[in-house]
Design a protein around this motif. Sequence first.
Motif, PDB file in Angstrom:
ATOM      1  N   LEU A  71      21.794   9.610 -31.603  1.00  0.00           N
ATOM      2  CA  LEU A  71      21.287   8.922 -30.411  1.00  0.00           C
ATOM      3  C   LEU A  71      20.999   7.455 -30.699  1.00  0.00           C
ATOM      4  O   LEU A  71      20.276   7.135 -31.647  1.00  0.00           O
ATOM      5  CB  LEU A  71      19.995   9.586 -29.915  1.00  0.00           C
ATOM      6  CG  LEU A  71      20.078  11.034 -29.434  1.00  0.00           C
ATOM      7  CD1 LEU A  71      18.680  11.633 -29.287  1.00  0.00           C
ATOM      8  CD2 LEU A  71      20.829  11.102 -28.104  1.00  0.00           C
ATOM      9  N   LEU A  76      18.224   7.130 -26.231  1.00  0.00           N
ATOM     10  CA  LEU A  76      16.923   7.786 -26.363  1.00  0.00           C
ATOM     11  C   LEU A  76      16.021   7.422 -25.183  1.00  0.00           C
ATOM     12  O   LEU A  76      15.287   8.251 -24.654  1.00  0.00           O
ATOM     13  CB  LEU A  76      16.273   7.357 -27.685  1.00  0.00           C
ATOM     14  CG  LEU A  76      14.964   8.043 -28.046  1.00  0.00           C
ATOM     15  CD1 LEU A  76      15.183   9.502 -28.376  1.00  0.00           C
ATOM     16  CD2 LEU A  76      14.295   7.333 -29.214  1.00  0.00           C
ATOM     17  N   PHE A  80      16.144  10.725 -21.678  1.00  0.00           N
ATOM     18  CA  PHE A  80      14.974  11.612 -21.632  1.00  0.00           C
ATOM     19  C   PHE A  80      13.851  10.915 -20.888  1.00  0.00           C
ATOM     20  O   PHE A  80      13.661   9.713 -21.056  1.00  0.00           O
ATOM     21  CB  PHE A  80      14.543  11.957 -23.062  1.00  0.00           C
ATOM     22  CG  PHE A  80      15.671  12.451 -23.910  1.00  0.00           C
ATOM     23  CD1 PHE A  80      16.070  13.783 -23.832  1.00  0.00           C
ATOM     24  CD2 PHE A  80      16.376  11.589 -24.745  1.00  0.00           C
ATOM     25  CE1 PHE A  80      17.141  14.244 -24.585  1.00  0.00           C
ATOM     26  CE2 PHE A  80      17.446  12.034 -25.500  1.00  0.00           C
ATOM     27  CZ  PHE A  80      17.833  13.368 -25.424  1.00  0.00           C
ATOM     28  N   ALA A 123      10.015   9.574 -25.739  1.00  0.00           N
ATOM     29  CA  ALA A 123      10.624  10.818 -25.286  1.00  0.00           C
ATOM     30  C   ALA A 123       9.859  11.979 -25.906  1.00  0.00           C
ATOM     31  O   ALA A 123       9.343  11.872 -27.014  1.00  0.00           O
ATOM     32  CB  ALA A 123      12.083  10.863 -25.728  1.00  0.00           C
ATOM     33  N   ILE A 128      14.251  16.541 -26.584  1.00  0.00           N
ATOM     34  CA  ILE A 128      15.367  16.198 -27.468  1.00  0.00           C
ATOM     35  C   ILE A 128      15.874  17.441 -28.203  1.00  0.00           C
ATOM     36  O   ILE A 128      17.087  17.643 -28.332  1.00  0.00           O
ATOM     37  CB  ILE A 128      14.926  15.094 -28.444  1.00  0.00           C
ATOM     38  CG1 ILE A 128      14.727  13.811 -27.629  1.00  0.00           C
ATOM     39  CG2 ILE A 128      15.927  14.884 -29.572  1.00  0.00           C
ATOM     40  CD1 ILE A 128      13.882  12.788 -28.263  1.00  0.00           C
ATOM     41  N   TYR A 131      17.860  19.454 -25.786  1.00  0.00           N
ATOM     42  CA  TYR A 131      19.158  18.797 -25.604  1.00  0.00           C
ATOM     43  C   TYR A 131      20.086  19.092 -26.788  1.00  0.00           C
ATOM     44  O   TYR A 131      21.296  19.271 -26.630  1.00  0.00           O
ATOM     45  CB  TYR A 131      18.918  17.290 -25.458  1.00  0.00           C
ATOM     46  CG  TYR A 131      20.131  16.468 -25.161  1.00  0.00           C
ATOM     47  CD1 TYR A 131      20.695  16.452 -23.883  1.00  0.00           C
ATOM     48  CD2 TYR A 131      20.699  15.668 -26.160  1.00  0.00           C
ATOM     49  CE1 TYR A 131      21.805  15.667 -23.616  1.00  0.00           C
ATOM     50  CE2 TYR A 131      21.801  14.880 -25.897  1.00  0.00           C
ATOM     51  CZ  TYR A 131      22.360  14.879 -24.622  1.00  0.00           C
ATOM     52  OH  TYR A 131      23.444  14.105 -24.354  1.00  0.00           O
TER      53      TYR A 131
END
Length: 373
Positions: A71, A76, A80, A123, A128, A131
């Motif tokens: 990322l 980032l 998010f 975030a 994350i 994801y």
Amino acid sequence: DPYSGDPPRHPALKVNSLKPFNAEPPAELLTENYLTPSQLFFKRNHLPVPAVDPASYRLEVEGPGGRTLSLSLPELKSRFPKHEVTATLQCAGNRRSEMNHVRPVKGLEWGIAAISTARWGGARLRDILAYAGYGGEETGEWHVCFEGLDKDLSGSAYGASIPYGKAMACEGDVLLAYEMNGEELPRDHGYPVRVVVPGVVGARNVKWLSRVLVSREESPSHWQQNDYKGFSPSVDWDTVDFTTAPAIQELPIQSAITDPPPSATVPPGELTIKGYAWSGGGRGVIRVDVSLDGGRTWHVAEMAGEEQPPGRAWAWRLWQLTAPVPTGSTELDIVCKAVDTSYNVQPDTVEPIWNLRGVLSNAWHRVHITVAQ
Ligand code: MTE
Ligand code: MO
């Protein structure tokens, strides 16, 4: 000099070590603000501050089955939702110098200000990890490991880990933060991205984050395995076995007096005493007791600052007490002690909690002052 690229720092900081840079604000300044100005926020670096180019920065996140996400900073920030949390960070070694007065310990001589509070933005780690492919249904013991971009001479990076459950809990509020007090992270605090693990010891809040991975094992780093653990007062450097103690995560209840400073002379009449109180694990502070006579009689301090939701009380409470100075007294032994929502209290003396590394120093804080006649 590997430290020649370190950033400039505020001259009011009390420097504990210059290379690597470790410093705390003067205690009286600490409680001037509920949110610690970033320049005065305590700084704890084990290594030189890495120079990070935001354009080429990539955060690596290892997904299930070895699939790796990479990322960029804009990804980032845009992929998010931004989440904000007011959280206090405390070093495991805060108030170590008081342990050192009992018997020598190994570590930096922190006073009472290796603790600070900021509004963090970033975030959510759980977003994350989701994801990357994690669903939260992993069974058994798992850990989320973090690596920093700061490396020692042998090339190993600063690292730490937290339990998977804390990372994935909606109420855990763990962030990969890119903002501190409404601005981008300062270099000393982990620019461009750091982990913020509310309620958990400073050491797990990895700065200059480069890599995140989920593992059956805790981080193999020195700082997870062979440091930041508590031991009996009977354990010394000849007998210590770091494998026998768990890594510190949530911290115990803590409080300290920031004003008046030790050895102050105050006028007779009325005296105002100020300080902070905080507990780990999201446990709120329900009360701070203050004594002017070494703990024989007590007053209840007034608390200021936000009251955060139960179980998510991540930030400290600042407190103060205005009380009459008992007539005729020439000296005062001021003491404070706090109570958290689990009714945990601070131990009255340091001796029984002494440990060779000088961590978890949370005895009643005592300040001896003189009354002007
Ligand atoms: N992260 C990296 N990469 N390198 C470090 O030296 N120090 C840890 C933690 N994260 C450290 C790190 C320790 S021990 C503490 S107490 C906190 O960062 C201090 O955070 P601060 O400097 O923002 O106050
Ligand atoms: Mo620390």
